[in-house]
Design an enzyme around this catalytic site. Structure first.
Site, mmCIF file in Angstrom:
data_model
loop_
_atom_site.group_PDB
_atom_site.id
_atom_site.type_symbol
_atom_site.label_atom_id
_atom_site.label_comp_id
_atom_site.label_asym_id
_atom_site.label_seq_id
_atom_site.Cartn_x
_atom_site.Cartn_y
_atom_site.Cartn_z
ATOM 1 N N CYS A 48 11.833 15.041 -15.855
ATOM 2 C CA CYS A 48 10.603 16.043 -15.362
ATOM 3 C C CYS A 48 10.942 17.387 -15.810
ATOM 4 O O CYS A 48 11.232 17.843 -15.529
ATOM 5 C CB CYS A 48 10.438 15.729 -13.896
ATOM 6 S SG CYS A 48 9.271 16.808 -13.110
ATOM 7 N N CYS A 51 11.909 19.434 -12.122
ATOM 8 C CA CYS A 51 13.173 19.502 -11.917
ATOM 9 C C CYS A 51 14.100 18.949 -12.575
ATOM 10 O O CYS A 51 15.286 18.660 -12.356
ATOM 11 C CB CYS A 51 12.277 19.147 -10.890
ATOM 12 S SG CYS A 51 12.757 17.515 -10.552
ATOM 13 N N CYS A 97 6.772 12.018 -10.013
ATOM 14 C CA CYS A 97 8.366 12.637 -9.661
ATOM 15 C C CYS A 97 9.065 12.209 -7.856
ATOM 16 O O CYS A 97 8.490 13.076 -7.447
ATOM 17 C CB CYS A 97 8.912 13.512 -10.633
ATOM 18 S SG CYS A 97 10.343 14.361 -10.038
ATOM 19 N N CYS A 100 10.536 16.098 -7.292
ATOM 20 C CA CYS A 100 9.542 16.867 -6.738
ATOM 21 C C CYS A 100 8.267 17.178 -6.813
ATOM 22 O O CYS A 100 7.118 17.346 -6.364
ATOM 23 C CB CYS A 100 9.795 18.082 -7.515
ATOM 24 S SG CYS A 100 8.778 17.461 -9.440
ATOM 25 N N CYS A 120 1.761 5.478 -17.707
ATOM 26 C CA CYS A 120 1.127 5.858 -18.283
ATOM 27 C C CYS A 120 1.172 7.625 -18.321
ATOM 28 O O CYS A 120 0.332 7.691 -17.288
ATOM 29 C CB CYS A 120 -0.210 5.490 -18.634
ATOM 30 S SG CYS A 120 -1.429 6.686 -19.814
HETATM 31 ZN ZN LIG Z 1 10.613 16.447 -10.570
#
Ligand SMILES: [Zn+2]
Length: 136
Positions: A48, A51, A97, A100, A120
């Protein structure tokens, strides 16, 4: 950051570029065939951007022809949160995610075997940590 996991826009504006903020925190979409990773074939793990939670592995990446990085599965179903997105008059499944809540992209059911799913994802939402890179 001393306070829990919830970060405000001010925090993210400081941490992200303007385009990353628009995509990750305001559910934007980068133009197809423009991102850093749509055509990337390096082996590694995709974290990510916000985070650093590990979201996808390059072994699950495939060329969908869409112009965005596409995966047929995440590293773990726990890494991703799915929500219904009815913007633009469409019914799509948004993927975020789980740590976060960064916007990643959308989930479609036209992917390859074995899952038949296509995650995607915007390149701007990801950071590739190559297998040869040093640990973060
Ligand atoms: Zn994240």
């Amino acid at each position: 950051m001393a306070e829990g996991d919830i970060k405000n826009d001010e925090y993210w504006r400081d941490k992200l570029s303007a385009s990353e903020f628009r995509i990750c925190r305001e559910k934007g979409t980068e133009p197809a065939f423009t991102g850093e990773y749509w055509n990337c074939q390096r082996a590694g793990r995709y974290r990510c951007r916000c985070c650093a939670q590990i979201l996808f592995d390059s072994q699950h990446k495939y060329d969908s022809g869409s112009g965005w990085p596409s995966f047929y599965q995440p590293v773990s179903t726990d890494a991703i949160v799915q929500t219904l997105d009815t913007s633009l008059g469409m019914h799509r499944t948004e993927i975020c995610c789980s740590a976060c809540r960064a916007h990643l992209g959308h989930l479609f059911s036209d992917g390859p075997a074995p899952t038949g799913m296509r995650y995607c994802v915007n390149s701007a939402s990801l950071v590739l940590q190559g297998n040869d890179d040093e640990e973060l």
